[in-house]
Design a protein around this motif. Sequence first.
Motif, PDB file in Angstrom:
ATOM      1  N   TYR A 649    -106.674  84.744  42.581  1.00 15.04           N
ATOM      2  CA  TYR A 649    -107.025  85.898  41.960  1.00 15.04           C
ATOM      3  C   TYR A 649    -107.408  87.101  42.418  1.00 15.04           C
ATOM      4  N   ARG A 650    -106.270  87.847  42.470  1.00 17.13           N
ATOM      5  CA  ARG A 650    -106.356  89.287  43.112  1.00 17.13           C
ATOM      6  C   ARG A 650    -105.780  90.338  42.204  1.00 17.13           C
ATOM      7  N   PRO A 651    -106.661  90.861  41.327  1.00 11.80           N
ATOM      8  CA  PRO A 651    -106.286  91.587  40.263  1.00 11.80           C
ATOM      9  C   PRO A 651    -105.901  93.068  40.691  1.00 11.80           C
ATOM     10  N   ARG A 652    -106.347  93.480  41.957  1.00 14.20           N
ATOM     11  CA  ARG A 652    -106.053  94.712  42.295  1.00 14.20           C
ATOM     12  C   ARG A 652    -105.088  94.611  43.629  1.00 14.20           C
ATOM     13  N   THR A 653    -104.231  93.611  43.689  1.00 13.84           N
ATOM     14  CA  THR A 653    -103.242  93.442  44.594  1.00 13.84           C
ATOM     15  C   THR A 653    -101.813  93.553  44.131  1.00 13.84           C
ATOM     16  N   SER A 654    -100.975  94.299  44.683  1.00 14.12           N
ATOM     17  CA  SER A 654     -99.393  94.279  44.258  1.00 14.12           C
ATOM     18  C   SER A 654     -98.936  93.755  45.394  1.00 14.12           C
ATOM     19  N   VAL A 655     -97.720  93.018  44.948  1.00  8.12           N
ATOM     20  CA  VAL A 655     -96.649  92.418  46.004  1.00  8.12           C
ATOM     21  C   VAL A 655     -95.372  93.155  45.540  1.00  8.12           C
ATOM     22  N   LEU A 656     -94.681  93.604  46.663  1.00  2.00           N
ATOM     23  CA  LEU A 656     -93.414  94.425  46.307  1.00  2.00           C
ATOM     24  C   LEU A 656     -92.513  93.548  47.369  1.00  2.00           C
ATOM     25  N   PHE A 657     -91.253  93.214  46.981  1.00  2.00           N
ATOM     26  CA  PHE A 657     -90.446  92.481  47.671  1.00  2.00           C
ATOM     27  C   PHE A 657     -89.312  93.294  48.220  1.00  2.00           C
ATOM     28  N   ARG A 658     -88.925  93.445  49.579  1.00  2.00           N
ATOM     29  CA  ARG A 658     -87.951  94.241  50.066  1.00  2.00           C
ATOM     30  C   ARG A 658     -87.137  93.283  50.859  1.00  2.00           C
TER      31      ARG A 658
END
Length: 710
Positions: A649-658
């Motif tokens: 549960y990480r509601p303020r984390t965004s994950v971008l895949f490059r």
Amino acid sequence: MSDRVDSDQDARPNRLISASSPYLLQHATNPVDWYPWGEEAFERARDEDRPIFLSIGYATCHWCHVMAHESFEDPAVAALINDAFIPVKLDREERPDVDAVYMTVCQLMTGHGGWPLTVVLTPDLRPFFAGTYFPRETRHGRIGMLELVPRLRGLWEERRDEIEESATHAVRAIREVEARSAGDESGTALDASTLRRAFEELEKRYDESRGGFGSAPKFPTPHNLLFLLRWHDRTGDRRPLEMVERTLGSMRRGGIFDHVGFGYHRYSTDARWLLPHFEKMLYDQALLAMACVETWEATRDDRYRRFAEEIFEYVRRDLLDPGGGFYSAEDADSEGREGAFYVWSRAELDEALESRLGADDAAFARDVFGVAARGNFADEATGRMTGENILHLSRPIERIAADRGQSVEEVEAGIERIRGALLDARGGRPRPLLDDKILADWNGLMIAALASAGRSFADPGATGTAERAARFVLDRMRDGDALVHRYREGRSGIEAGAADYAYMLWGTLELYAATLETDWLETSCELARGLVDRFWDTQRGGVYTSAAGVADVIVRQREIHDGATPSANATSWYGLLRLARLTGSAEWAERAEAIGAAFGGAIARAPSAHAMSLVALDLAIGPSHEVVIAGRRGAPDTSTLLSALRGAYRPRTSVLFRPAEPEDAERVDALAPFAAGHEPVDGGAAAYVCRDFACQRPTKDASKMLTLLG
């Protein structure tokens, strides 16, 4: 079209017979000379200088059915309406923007609202009378149609100047309410103290013994739960988490949950979650499933995963179109009365189970589901018990097991065995009407729910169902590059509103989080662009409900207050914030900030009435993290890093895949320029943990990545 539509097939059809809306088709054989909402009706009203009798409802609305049977199917009432007015029917789910304007009028004029909504308009669409349900004849202090229609006609003919003045005043009042409720006190600062006050307000309304907020009638309001989970995460206080868990557990045990076919009914008419209003809405299933997924992430208690998966089982079985989109709702009524499909007499239950399983299972079911000879379901008209039962868990599973000297697993296995038999038996009953129109906004919510479950539960089936639904909307519900609101039986139409774009943006953002496919990030950017270009208020900030140029809305509103679904502005704020965190786009960040500023006064006045705005505010305040994973798509080391991020549960984390693959990396760099140069390290996948786009040194170690995230 579904074959579950209530209408007299022998009667002469009116103009609604060619409509797509199941609600309008329900009224296509009324003796009332209905027009659909549109220019044909407006032109006749202007030409004949006659008022418009506007009736607004939706296909699964119980009291809409009651008023239809009592009044609109009655020749005497129909003759009065036809003679005095231009009668117009509107499906509120097809035109929520029009409904919102006249619902505001009704609340101003009467102090309450609801459906069916009855409004009388001048030929130029200004309202001068509003109410909700009216019986055929006056009773219990409520004026009947046989008395009301002649009275309104007399007012129109004899006191026209007063009517015109009243209509002008009504439009002015709507504009004043729009300005006030949409946040005329712009610029009010919102911060963590706003979140705290919202929690304190919810805690005061919280039902300590049964969960939920307030007393009867009690609504699920899942967006309250989404906020409480974030407040728990922010503060470490277990109290908000306890409120969420008790609410979900009490609802799951109560009659608001369909213990045979799964899915949740619209709301509970009592404070115990026992006696539901039986309609089932797609948006309730979506929002409750999201709350269950996030509660599972926060607790890792598999009950909440099961709760979400039960909802999805119902939706896939009963609301999924063969093309991939989701239908809107199922009715509360069947066989001419509310709840008939769902309730059981003791004799019916015994017969169904004894013939399929045996007497012991029938006795077990009576105990577990609280089935009694007297029943717990009352006749709507008389208030007397019918001898029928709304199935509910009579007490928590653990207590049932202890009382019976069984393990929890044995009790749960018994319940599942009984449920299967009852589902088979119930399959022989006449089903409620299915509202099989497909709405872009509600589909966006279900796409978001399924995709979030797919990511958290590592469930490719849920993700695949979400992707198929998203492609259905994006492929079939378009007019050029613009979304349309409704699809049914091969016909799409009605210009999309802000909620269609905002909810679909939520859905595609969750799809990106679940798949990390660049296509979904590109689609999210396209939806955000459409949202801003078509609906942005260039003077005050925020989005209008309807697009510029929509001619049949007398006041263009901006809504921030949440109802049964989150407001378009709150959802836009949240979606644009998330997109800004993923892409580093200054435009999306500034637009999001402008929404918060535009409605700061409204939110500050009553924080707990704006739960979805609080979800956005929580993200805006931070601290937030962006994680860029650089690696080869599908490689084991890439999967290891991504798996470590999944399900927490990480509601303020965004994950971008490059991706390491050059062509795909270029596409990501075009969308998120801050990620350019984030490369694998020594040929292996690496994680760059960033805070406000300031990134730490990359790491190839999943444990260290999580440590950097705190």
